[in-house]
Design a protein around this motif. Structure first.
Motif, mmCIF file in Angstrom:
data_model
loop_
_atom_site.group_PDB
_atom_site.id
_atom_site.type_symbol
_atom_site.label_atom_id
_atom_site.label_comp_id
_atom_site.label_asym_id
_atom_site.label_seq_id
_atom_site.Cartn_x
_atom_site.Cartn_y
_atom_site.Cartn_z
ATOM 1 N N LEU A 3 6.914 6.390 2.201
ATOM 2 C CA LEU A 3 6.789 7.552 1.325
ATOM 3 C C LEU A 3 6.196 7.204 -0.037
ATOM 4 N N MET A 4 6.453 5.989 -0.509
ATOM 5 C CA MET A 4 6.013 5.611 -1.852
ATOM 6 C C MET A 4 5.925 4.093 -1.943
ATOM 7 N N THR A 5 4.926 3.623 -2.662
ATOM 8 C CA THR A 5 4.784 2.194 -2.920
ATOM 9 C C THR A 5 4.530 2.004 -4.405
ATOM 10 N N MET A 6 5.257 1.060 -5.012
ATOM 11 C CA MET A 6 5.060 0.757 -6.426
ATOM 12 C C MET A 6 5.021 -0.758 -6.617
ATOM 13 N N ILE A 7 4.249 -1.178 -7.598
ATOM 14 C CA ILE A 7 4.113 -2.599 -7.918
ATOM 15 C C ILE A 7 4.398 -2.770 -9.401
ATOM 16 N N ALA A 8 5.212 -3.759 -9.756
ATOM 17 C CA ALA A 8 5.579 -3.955 -11.162
ATOM 18 C C ALA A 8 5.759 -5.442 -11.465
ATOM 19 N N ARG A 9 5.641 -5.769 -12.735
ATOM 20 C CA ARG A 9 5.844 -7.147 -13.195
ATOM 21 C C ARG A 9 7.334 -7.378 -13.416
ATOM 22 N N LEU A 16 2.466 -1.583 -12.487
ATOM 23 C CA LEU A 16 1.068 -1.992 -12.440
ATOM 24 C C LEU A 16 0.222 -1.092 -11.547
ATOM 25 N N ALA A 17 0.829 -0.584 -10.470
ATOM 26 C CA ALA A 17 0.102 0.290 -9.533
ATOM 27 C C ALA A 17 1.112 1.085 -8.727
ATOM 28 N N ALA A 18 0.662 2.207 -8.163
ATOM 29 C CA ALA A 18 1.560 3.046 -7.363
ATOM 30 C C ALA A 18 0.753 3.956 -6.454
ATOM 31 N N THR A 19 1.375 4.322 -5.359
ATOM 32 C CA THR A 19 0.815 5.346 -4.474
ATOM 33 C C THR A 19 1.973 6.044 -3.790
ATOM 34 N N MET A 20 1.817 7.321 -3.488
ATOM 35 C CA MET A 20 2.924 8.057 -2.880
ATOM 36 C C MET A 20 2.410 9.243 -2.093
ATOM 37 N N GLN A 21 3.263 9.709 -1.172
ATOM 38 C CA GLN A 21 2.978 10.923 -0.418
ATOM 39 C C GLN A 21 3.190 12.130 -1.321
ATOM 40 N N ALA A 92 1.013 -7.420 -0.995
ATOM 41 C CA ALA A 92 1.165 -8.484 -1.992
ATOM 42 C C ALA A 92 -0.002 -9.459 -1.938
ATOM 43 N N GLN A 93 -0.394 -9.819 -0.736
ATOM 44 C CA GLN A 93 -1.498 -10.767 -0.582
ATOM 45 C C GLN A 93 -2.801 -10.193 -1.140
ATOM 46 N N GLU A 94 -3.079 -8.951 -0.814
ATOM 47 C CA GLU A 94 -4.318 -8.314 -1.257
ATOM 48 C C GLU A 94 -4.307 -8.085 -2.769
ATOM 49 N N PHE A 95 -3.158 -7.642 -3.291
ATOM 50 C CA PHE A 95 -3.065 -7.352 -4.720
ATOM 51 C C PHE A 95 -3.250 -8.619 -5.551
ATOM 52 N N PHE A 96 -2.566 -9.704 -5.154
ATOM 53 C CA PHE A 96 -2.670 -10.939 -5.918
ATOM 54 C C PHE A 96 -4.067 -11.535 -5.818
ATOM 55 N N GLN A 97 -4.687 -11.356 -4.679
ATOM 56 C CA GLN A 97 -6.049 -11.868 -4.508
ATOM 57 C C GLN A 97 -7.021 -11.162 -5.453
ATOM 58 N N GLN A 98 -6.814 -9.865 -5.645
ATOM 59 C CA GLN A 98 -7.715 -9.098 -6.501
ATOM 60 C C GLN A 98 -7.409 -9.241 -7.991
ATOM 61 N N TYR A 99 -6.118 -9.277 -8.344
ATOM 62 C CA TYR A 99 -5.749 -9.170 -9.758
ATOM 63 C C TYR A 99 -4.892 -10.324 -10.293
ATOM 64 N N GLY A 100 -4.650 -11.333 -9.480
ATOM 65 C CA GLY A 100 -3.742 -12.407 -9.884
ATOM 66 C C GLY A 100 -4.060 -13.030 -11.222
ATOM 67 N N HIS A 101 -5.341 -13.155 -11.553
ATOM 68 C CA HIS A 101 -5.740 -13.810 -12.798
ATOM 69 C C HIS A 101 -5.502 -12.943 -14.032
ATOM 70 N N CYS A 118 -6.417 0.985 -1.615
ATOM 71 C CA CYS A 118 -6.042 -0.064 -0.655
ATOM 72 C C CYS A 118 -4.661 0.209 -0.059
ATOM 73 N N MET A 119 -3.721 0.623 -0.899
ATOM 74 C CA MET A 119 -2.364 0.896 -0.416
ATOM 75 C C MET A 119 -2.347 2.083 0.545
ATOM 76 N N GLN A 120 -3.134 3.113 0.230
ATOM 77 C CA GLN A 120 -3.203 4.275 1.124
ATOM 78 C C GLN A 120 -3.764 3.878 2.486
ATOM 79 N N ARG A 121 -4.812 3.075 2.463
ATOM 80 C CA ARG A 121 -5.427 2.636 3.716
ATOM 81 C C ARG A 121 -4.449 1.802 4.544
ATOM 82 N N THR A 122 -3.759 0.877 3.888
ATOM 83 C CA THR A 122 -2.801 0.020 4.595
ATOM 84 C C THR A 122 -1.607 0.829 5.079
ATOM 85 N N ARG A 123 -1.156 1.795 4.266
ATOM 86 C CA ARG A 123 -0.016 2.631 4.664
ATOM 87 C C ARG A 123 -0.308 3.384 5.955
#
Length: 217
Positions: A3-9, A16-21, A92-101, A118-123
């Motif tokens: 239903l919802m995905t969120m990413i935070a430090r 840092l990012a979010a997606t939801m229905q 996590a793998q995709e996010f860190f690969q894109q924005y880890g630095h 990306c999260m919508q596609r993977t969901r």
């Protein structure tokens, strides 16, 4: 269903990012659970479990911490826990690969909001009947992987937030005690210095009186 995905430090709880229905699609008040997720992020610390499932009403939060970043998903209770964590690992793998630095330098909330695509596609791939769900279902006979998922800690959202509040209160009291201790040390240093100056002044006065006495004589 995811239903919802969120990413935070983890260090400061910064989203840092979010997606939801949409609410109409999911049938739940997403904003309420989004606020819970934000409070949960603020309670996390380096000592928090790396993987955890948290009960919240009729749903479950699952989160994964990697590289000091928390990846959290809200799912229906009947959604496979194994699928949920597979989904989080892929995100996590995709996010860190894109924005880890850049993760330690950003200060603005939702800096990486474009990761929503990306999260919508993977969901969708992890939705019931999706490609990832079918492959994971075919591999469900792998007992070690299933066992790992079953051992993930289960908690309740109210307990987590209340415990976080207690820890925050204790941290505040500790900080206050530390400030009081520093103030005491400063006051003690000031009083010792003042006492020494008084003694030195008194000694100088006595010496001066003695000198003047003998000088007059």
């Amino acid at each position: 269903m995811v239903l919802m995905t969120m990413i935070a430090r983890v260090a400061d709880g910064l989203p840092l990012a979010a997606t939801m229905q949409e609410d109409e699609q999911s049938g739940c008040n997403i904003l309420e659970y989004q606020n819970q997720a934000k409070m949960l992020f603020r309670k996390l610390s380096p000592q928090s479990p790396m993987r955890c499932s948290i009960e919240t009403g009729p749903y479950l939060f699952h989160y994964l911490i990697e590289n000091h970043i928390c990846y959290l998903v809200l799912c229906e209770r009947n959604y496979s826990k194994r699928l949920a964590f597979n989904y989080l690992e892929e995100i996590a793998q995709e996010f860190f690969q894109q924005y880890g630095h850049r993760l330690n330098t950003v200060t603005r909330p939702y800096t990486f909001i474009e990761f929503d695509t990306c999260m919508q596609r993977t969901r969708k791939q992890y939705a019931e009947g999706g490609a990832r769900a079918r492959r994971a279902g075919a591999a469900s006979h792998l007992a070690p992987q299933l066992g790992d998922v079953q051992r993930i800690m289960m908690q309740n959202i109210d307990d987590v937030l209340q415990r976080g509040a207690i820890l925050s209160e204790l941290d505040t009291k500790t900080q206050n005690l530390s400030m009081m201790s520093q103030k005491y040390r400063k006051d003690a240093t000031y009083l010792n210095t003042k006492s020494m100056l008084v003694k030195v002044t008194a000694g100088a006065v006595i010496v001066l009186v003695i000198v003047l006495y003998f000088w007059v004589l």
